[in-house]
Design an enzyme around this catalytic site. Structure first.
Site, PDB file in Angstrom:
ATOM      1  N   GLY A  46       0.842  -1.193   0.000  1.00  0.00           N
ATOM      2  CA  GLY A  46       0.000   0.000   0.000  1.00  0.00           C
ATOM      3  C   GLY A  46       0.871   1.233   0.000  1.00  0.00           C
ATOM      4  O   GLY A  46       2.050   1.170   0.375  1.00  0.00           O
ATOM      5  N   GLN A  51       3.320   9.848   1.454  1.00  0.00           N
ATOM      6  CA  GLN A  51       4.601   9.134   1.557  1.00  0.00           C
ATOM      7  C   GLN A  51       5.547   9.473   0.405  1.00  0.00           C
ATOM      8  O   GLN A  51       6.744   9.213   0.489  1.00  0.00           O
ATOM      9  CB  GLN A  51       4.375   7.612   1.623  1.00  0.00           C
ATOM     10  N   CYS A  94       5.973  -0.245   7.687  1.00  0.00           N
ATOM     11  CA  CYS A  94       5.637   0.944   6.912  1.00  0.00           C
ATOM     12  C   CYS A  94       6.867   1.375   6.129  1.00  0.00           C
ATOM     13  O   CYS A  94       7.966   1.429   6.687  1.00  0.00           O
ATOM     14  CB  CYS A  94       5.168   2.071   7.837  1.00  0.00           C
ATOM     15  N   LEU A  95       6.661   1.699   4.861  1.00  0.00           N
ATOM     16  CA  LEU A  95       7.782   2.128   4.023  1.00  0.00           C
ATOM     17  C   LEU A  95       8.388   3.433   4.540  1.00  0.00           C
ATOM     18  O   LEU A  95       9.536   3.733   4.244  1.00  0.00           O
ATOM     19  CB  LEU A  95       7.314   2.310   2.569  1.00  0.00           C
ATOM     20  N   HIS A 136      -4.481   1.356   7.590  1.00  0.00           N
ATOM     21  CA  HIS A 136      -3.114   1.886   7.687  1.00  0.00           C
ATOM     22  C   HIS A 136      -2.931   3.063   6.713  1.00  0.00           C
ATOM     23  O   HIS A 136      -2.371   4.104   7.086  1.00  0.00           O
ATOM     24  CB  HIS A 136      -2.134   0.740   7.378  1.00  0.00           C
ATOM     25  N   GLU A 137      -3.437   2.917   5.475  1.00  0.00           N
ATOM     26  CA  GLU A 137      -3.266   3.981   4.475  1.00  0.00           C
ATOM     27  C   GLU A 137      -4.134   5.197   4.786  1.00  0.00           C
ATOM     28  O   GLU A 137      -3.686   6.337   4.641  1.00  0.00           O
ATOM     29  CB  GLU A 137      -3.594   3.460   3.067  1.00  0.00           C
ATOM     30  N   HIS A 140      -2.555   7.369   7.245  1.00  0.00           N
ATOM     31  CA  HIS A 140      -1.529   8.263   6.668  1.00  0.00           C
ATOM     32  C   HIS A 140      -2.157   9.575   6.181  1.00  0.00           C
ATOM     33  O   HIS A 140      -1.563  10.644   6.311  1.00  0.00           O
ATOM     34  CB  HIS A 140      -0.829   7.608   5.477  1.00  0.00           C
TER      35      HIS A 140
HETATM   36  O1  GNR Z   1       4.081  -2.630   2.564  1.00  0.00           O
HETATM   37  C1  GNR Z   1       3.424  -2.512   3.599  1.00  0.00           C
HETATM   38  N1  GNR Z   1       3.107  -3.619   4.325  1.00  0.00           N
HETATM   39  C2  GNR Z   1       2.212  -3.614   5.379  1.00  0.00           C
HETATM   40  C3  GNR Z   1       2.166  -4.734   6.187  1.00  0.00           C
HETATM   41  C4  GNR Z   1       1.287  -4.803   7.243  1.00  0.00           C
HETATM   42  C5  GNR Z   1       0.422  -3.744   7.479  1.00  0.00           C
HETATM   43  C6  GNR Z   1       0.471  -2.609   6.703  1.00  0.00           C
HETATM   44  C7  GNR Z   1       1.354  -2.546   5.646  1.00  0.00           C
HETATM   45  S1  GNR Z   1       1.392  -1.135   4.631  1.00  0.00           S
HETATM   46  C8  GNR Z   1       3.050  -1.168   4.088  1.00  0.00           C
HETATM   47  C9  GNR Z   1       3.289  -0.085   3.048  1.00  0.00           C
HETATM   48  C10 GNR Z   1       3.084   1.272   3.661  1.00  0.00           C
HETATM   49  O2  GNR Z   1       3.863   1.817   4.397  1.00  0.00           O
HETATM   50  N2  GNR Z   1       1.947   1.869   3.387  1.00  0.00           N
HETATM   51  O3  GNR Z   1       1.654   3.073   3.932  1.00  0.00           O
HETATM   52 NI    NI Z   2       2.700   3.137   5.819  1.00  0.00          NI
END
Ligand code: GNR
Ligand code: NI
Length: 180
Positions: A46, A51, A94-95, A136-137, A140
Site C-alpha cells: 500500500g 509518503q 511501513c515504508l 493503515h493507508e 496516513h
Molecule cells: O508494505 C506494507 N506492508 C504492510 C504490512 C502490514 C500492514 C500494513 C502494511 S502497509 C506497508 C506499506 C506502507 O507503508 N503503506 O503506507
Molecule cells: Ni505506511
C-alpha cells in the site's frame, strides 16, 4: 510512469492532514500511476500520497500474493464508513518507518467508500490483510503512522532512532563526520 522517492521518519510531512481531491483528472491519474510504480518497486502492499510528499487524499493498494495476478486498487478520498467490533492483530510495517515491525490492533473488518481511478464512487467491504492495509493507508491521510498505535515507550524509542539516524546522515553529508 515514474518512480518517486519515499519520505521517512522524522519527516514532519508525515504528520500532515492531506487535502481532499476536487476532481479525478489526468494529473491525479498520473500521480496514482506513479504511486503504484513506486509501491511495486519498494516493494509494498500500500502507499499513501503523502509518503511521496504529495498531501492529497490518494492511496494505492495491492494485496495480491507473489506469483498471483496483480490486483491494483486506486482510492481517491477514501472514507471508512463502518468498522467491526471484532479486532485483529497484524504485525505491521511501513515504508516510511523502514525496518521496524510491530503488532497493531485494529478492527478486523471495515467498509470504505472512495472514488476510483475514473472518478466513479465505489464502496468495498474488507477483512484480513486488506482491511488492515486500508486502515493503515487512511491513517496516513490523517497524519497518523502505525507507530502512533503502539505504547508511548515503543513509539518514542522508534522515533528517537530515526532522529538520531537523520542527524548522522546530515553530518556525513557535510563532511563533518565519518568518511563523508
Ligand atoms: O508494505 C506494507 N506492508 C504492510 C504490512 C502490514 C500492514 C500494513 C502494511 S502497509 C506497508 C506499506 C506502507 O507503508 N503503506 O503506507
Ligand atoms: Ni505506511
Amino acid at each position: 510512469m515514474a518512480k518517486l522517492d519515499i519520505i521517512t521518519l522524522p519527516d514532519p510531512r508525515l504528520k500532515l492532514v492531506s487535502e481532499p481531491v476536487a476532481k479525478v483528472d489526468a494529473e491525479i491519474r498520473r500521480v496514482l500511476d506513479d504511486m503504484l510504480e513506486t509501491m511495486y518497486a519498494a516493494p509494498g502492499i500500500g502507499l499513501a500520497a503523502i509518503q511521496v510528499g504529495v498531501p492529497k487524499r490518494l492511496v494505492t493498494l495491492d494485496v495480491s500474493r507473489e506469483g498471483e495476478e496483480k490486483r491494483p486498487i486506486f482510492l481517491v478520498n477514501p472514507e471508512v464508513t463502518w468498522v467491526s467490533e471484532e479486532t485483529n492483530i497484524y504485525q505491521e510495517g511501513c515504508l516510511s518507518v523502514p525496518e521496524h515491525y510491530d503488532d497493531v490492533v485494529r478492527p478486523a473488518r471495515c467498509r470504505v467508500k472512495f472514488l476510483d481511478r475514473d472518478g466513479v464512487a465505489q464502496e468495498i467491504e474488507a477483512d484480513g490483510l486488506l482491511a488492515t492495509c486500508l486502515q493503515h493507508e487512511i491513517d496516513h491521510l490523517d497524519g497518523v503512522v502505525f507507530i502512533d498505535h503502539l505504547s508511548r515507550l515503543k513509539r518514542e524509542r522508534i522515533a528517537k532512532r530515526f532522529v538520531k539516524q537523520a542527524r548522522l546522515q546530515s553530518r556525513v553529508g557535510t563532511g563533518r563526520f565519518g568518511i563523508g
